[in-house]
Design a protein around this motif. Structure first.
Motif, PDB file in Angstrom:
ATOM      1  N   GLY A 102      -7.933 -25.562  56.915  1.00  0.00           N
ATOM      2  CA  GLY A 102      -7.773 -24.216  56.379  1.00  0.00           C
ATOM      3  C   GLY A 102      -8.639 -23.996  55.165  1.00  0.00           C
ATOM      4  O   GLY A 102      -9.479 -24.832  54.815  1.00  0.00           O
ATOM      5  N   THR A 103      -8.409 -22.865  54.500  1.00  0.00           N
ATOM      6  CA  THR A 103      -9.268 -22.438  53.393  1.00  0.00           C
ATOM      7  C   THR A 103      -8.515 -22.096  52.118  1.00  0.00           C
ATOM      8  O   THR A 103      -8.935 -22.442  51.025  1.00  0.00           O
ATOM      9  CB  THR A 103     -10.091 -21.215  53.831  1.00  0.00           C
ATOM     10  OG1 THR A 103     -11.063 -21.624  54.792  1.00  0.00           O
ATOM     11  CG2 THR A 103     -10.822 -20.557  52.661  1.00  0.00           C
ATOM     12  N   SER A 115      -3.164 -22.497  52.699  1.00  0.00           N
ATOM     13  CA  SER A 115      -3.076 -21.931  54.048  1.00  0.00           C
ATOM     14  C   SER A 115      -3.758 -22.833  55.060  1.00  0.00           C
ATOM     15  O   SER A 115      -4.724 -23.535  54.752  1.00  0.00           O
ATOM     16  CB  SER A 115      -3.723 -20.547  54.096  1.00  0.00           C
ATOM     17  OG  SER A 115      -5.121 -20.625  53.907  1.00  0.00           O
ATOM     18  N   SER A 116      -3.225 -22.790  56.276  1.00  0.00           N
ATOM     19  CA  SER A 116      -3.944 -23.275  57.445  1.00  0.00           C
ATOM     20  C   SER A 116      -4.585 -22.053  58.088  1.00  0.00           C
ATOM     21  O   SER A 116      -4.611 -20.973  57.489  1.00  0.00           O
ATOM     22  CB  SER A 116      -2.975 -23.958  58.432  1.00  0.00           C
ATOM     23  OG  SER A 116      -2.138 -22.999  59.038  1.00  0.00           O
ATOM     24  N   ASP A 117      -5.070 -22.187  59.297  1.00  0.00           N
ATOM     25  CA  ASP A 117      -5.652 -21.034  59.972  1.00  0.00           C
ATOM     26  C   ASP A 117      -4.595 -20.174  60.664  1.00  0.00           C
ATOM     27  O   ASP A 117      -4.921 -19.143  61.245  1.00  0.00           O
ATOM     28  CB  ASP A 117      -6.696 -21.485  60.997  1.00  0.00           C
ATOM     29  CG  ASP A 117      -7.906 -22.123  60.333  1.00  0.00           C
ATOM     30  OD1 ASP A 117      -8.177 -21.802  59.164  1.00  0.00           O
ATOM     31  OD2 ASP A 117      -8.580 -22.952  60.992  1.00  0.00           O
ATOM     32  N   ALA A 154      -7.671 -16.727  53.869  1.00  0.00           N
ATOM     33  CA  ALA A 154      -7.824 -16.712  52.415  1.00  0.00           C
ATOM     34  C   ALA A 154      -6.664 -15.931  51.805  1.00  0.00           C
ATOM     35  O   ALA A 154      -6.118 -15.019  52.440  1.00  0.00           O
ATOM     36  CB  ALA A 154      -9.156 -16.082  52.040  1.00  0.00           C
ATOM     37  N   LEU A 155      -6.311 -16.261  50.557  1.00  0.00           N
ATOM     38  CA  LEU A 155      -5.132 -15.620  49.979  1.00  0.00           C
ATOM     39  C   LEU A 155      -5.243 -15.492  48.470  1.00  0.00           C
ATOM     40  O   LEU A 155      -6.015 -16.186  47.807  1.00  0.00           O
ATOM     41  CB  LEU A 155      -3.867 -16.397  50.364  1.00  0.00           C
ATOM     42  CG  LEU A 155      -3.857 -17.917  50.135  1.00  0.00           C
ATOM     43  CD1 LEU A 155      -3.387 -18.265  48.734  1.00  0.00           C
ATOM     44  CD2 LEU A 155      -2.970 -18.595  51.161  1.00  0.00           C
ATOM     45  N   THR A 156      -4.459 -14.553  47.939  1.00  0.00           N
ATOM     46  CA  THR A 156      -4.298 -14.398  46.498  1.00  0.00           C
ATOM     47  C   THR A 156      -2.928 -13.783  46.251  1.00  0.00           C
ATOM     48  O   THR A 156      -2.255 -13.331  47.186  1.00  0.00           O
ATOM     49  CB  THR A 156      -5.423 -13.535  45.890  1.00  0.00           C
ATOM     50  OG1 THR A 156      -5.378 -13.624  44.458  1.00  0.00           O
ATOM     51  CG2 THR A 156      -5.286 -12.070  46.293  1.00  0.00           C
TER      52      THR A 156
END
Length: 424
Positions: A102-103, A115-117, A154-156
């Motif tokens: 993940g990213t 996260s994973s995908d 991607a996350l925030t």
């Protein structure tokens, strides 16, 4: 450049620290390895007064990064090998754990979010920002779409308990036949029901699915770089622009136009916003939203009257993978509240690739002012790069350290750079 790489390798051997100093935390899947803490110049081109050093290398495909108040690093690794999903770097020594590629990676309050995908997790941190239980992350979101195209989640987070997750479109331009020459776009693009946008979830609620979240913004092909702008209390994202204008519609576009269109765009989002994908794209030279050829466009017809405009546009096909608003005090005042963007680098230009650098966008009163500029360059280590496979390093993730330094990851060799300002 080869000489510098050899020197780095030699010096890193002399600066390795023992992995024995790292606590085990009772996790049987933790793997330990040594990484460099290297004060030598890694060869980046920076503005006057700035310097860079390598603080980790050989981590694997290092994607996004978070830095603790104590200065330790958490790096998301795009690997599904057992024990290799997340790297923790402390005083030049790394341990890794986890089993999901993940990213996403961000610290907020007492939690590390990753996260994973397909899923979003969180790990509880102690007062030293160490993960309390590496074996048992809490699942925040499950069941997100992964069709092996634009799958990075991607996350925030904002300051009100919400987490924002990119769910990229599993398509280039929502054609009936994806990336096929002349194929028309699907009317009412059904992909937008579950992808092609930003979804908002609760950061403290477990096992959420699509039905528990909110489609916060739509019409975004793929977002890998995003950040919550605390001074504006608003979400900003960097979209990966579409491909194939010349390849699929040569009757409307020249090879040069295919190379230079469309712009890679930064958007300031509010709930309910629509950025227009797949129906339009943004032409940075014309400063216009252009109707996509799949939906009747010819390279000149405008469209997207109800779609938002970008706040700034960059050249095409540079793959913006990291976004960070700088809030530190170490860098000169002009950098305060401005945006850094990590461009991973293009792969599909017909001649000569672009990107492979970190850009800076000055902001004033909540808006970009003046021109964007290249801040850190020469990651690729190759002049006139023709293929991304030639790049020795490709910038991906960005993070701010407790002292105001800027950290940049590279997902080719797993290098982490620390960029500092001394004024000398």
């Amino acid at each position: 450049m080869k000489t510098k790489i050899i020197l780095l390798g030699c010096l890193s051997v002399m600066t390795l620290l023992s992995a024995r100093s790292l606590p085990h935390n009772g996790d049987s899947t933790v793997l330990r390895h040594r990484v460099a803490v290297n004060p030598a110049d890694p060869g980046l081109k920076l503005p006057a007064g700035f310097k860079a050093q390598v603080v980790a290398e050989n981590l694997g495909a290092a994607r996004h990064i978070a830095v603790t108040p104590q200065g330790d690093l958490y790096v998301k690794i795009q690997s599904s090998k057992p024990g290799k999903a997340i790297a923790v770097v402390h005083n030049g020594v790394a341990k890794s754990f986890g089993t999901y590629r993940g990213t996403g990676m961000v610290i907020k309050g007492d939690y590390l979010y990753t996260s994973s995908d397909e899923e979003v997790f969180r790990y509880k941190l102690n007062d030293k920002s160490e993960i309390i239980n590496m074996d048992k992350p809490e699942k925040i979101v499950t069941g997100l779409i992964n069709r092996h195209q634009h799958e990075a989640k991607a996350l925030t987070l904002d300051n009100d308990g919400n987490i924002y997750v990119n769910i990229g479109a599993y398509s280039n331009s929502c054609q009936v036949q994806d990336r096929a020459k002349g194929s028309k776009g699907i009317e009412g693009c059904p992909i937008l029901d579950s992808a092609g946008g930003i979804w908002q979830f609760k950061a403290d609620k477990l096992n959420q699915t699509y039905g528990d979240g909110v489609r916060y913004a739509t019409g975004l092909r793929n977002v890998v770089g995003l950040d919550w702008n605390a001074s504006l209390n608003q979400l900003f994202v960097m979209q990966h622009g579409r491909d194939g204008l010349f390849d699929m519609f040569p009757e409307h576009y020249s090879l040069e136009q295919g190379n230079e269109l469309p712009a890679e765009c930064m958007y300031a989002l509010k709930q309910g916003d629509n950025a227009g994908w797949p129906y339009i794209y943004y032409d940075g030279s014309k400063h216009q939203k252009i109707l996509a050829p799949e939906y009747g466009g010819d390279g000149s017809k405008t469209g997207g009257e109800n779609a938002i405009d970008p706040v700034i546009a960059f050249p095409a096909h540079m793959a913006p993978n990291g976004l960070l608003f700088y809030t530190g005090n170490q860098f000169p005042e002009r950098y305060k509240n401005g945006a850094f963007v990590a461009f991973h680098g293009s792969w599909n230009r017909q001649k000569g690739q672009k990107g492979y650098f970190v850009a800076f966008v000055p902001f004033k009163n909540g808006k970009p002012v003046g021109e964007w500029e290249v801040f850190a360059d020469d990651f690729a280590g190759v002049p006139n790069i023709q293929s991304p496979g030639q790049a020795q390093h490709r910038p991906c993730g960005l993070a701010q350290g407790p002292d105001g330094s800027l950290y940049v990851t590279d997902d080719v060799k797993g290098t982490v750079y620390k960029i500092s300002y001394s004024g000398k």
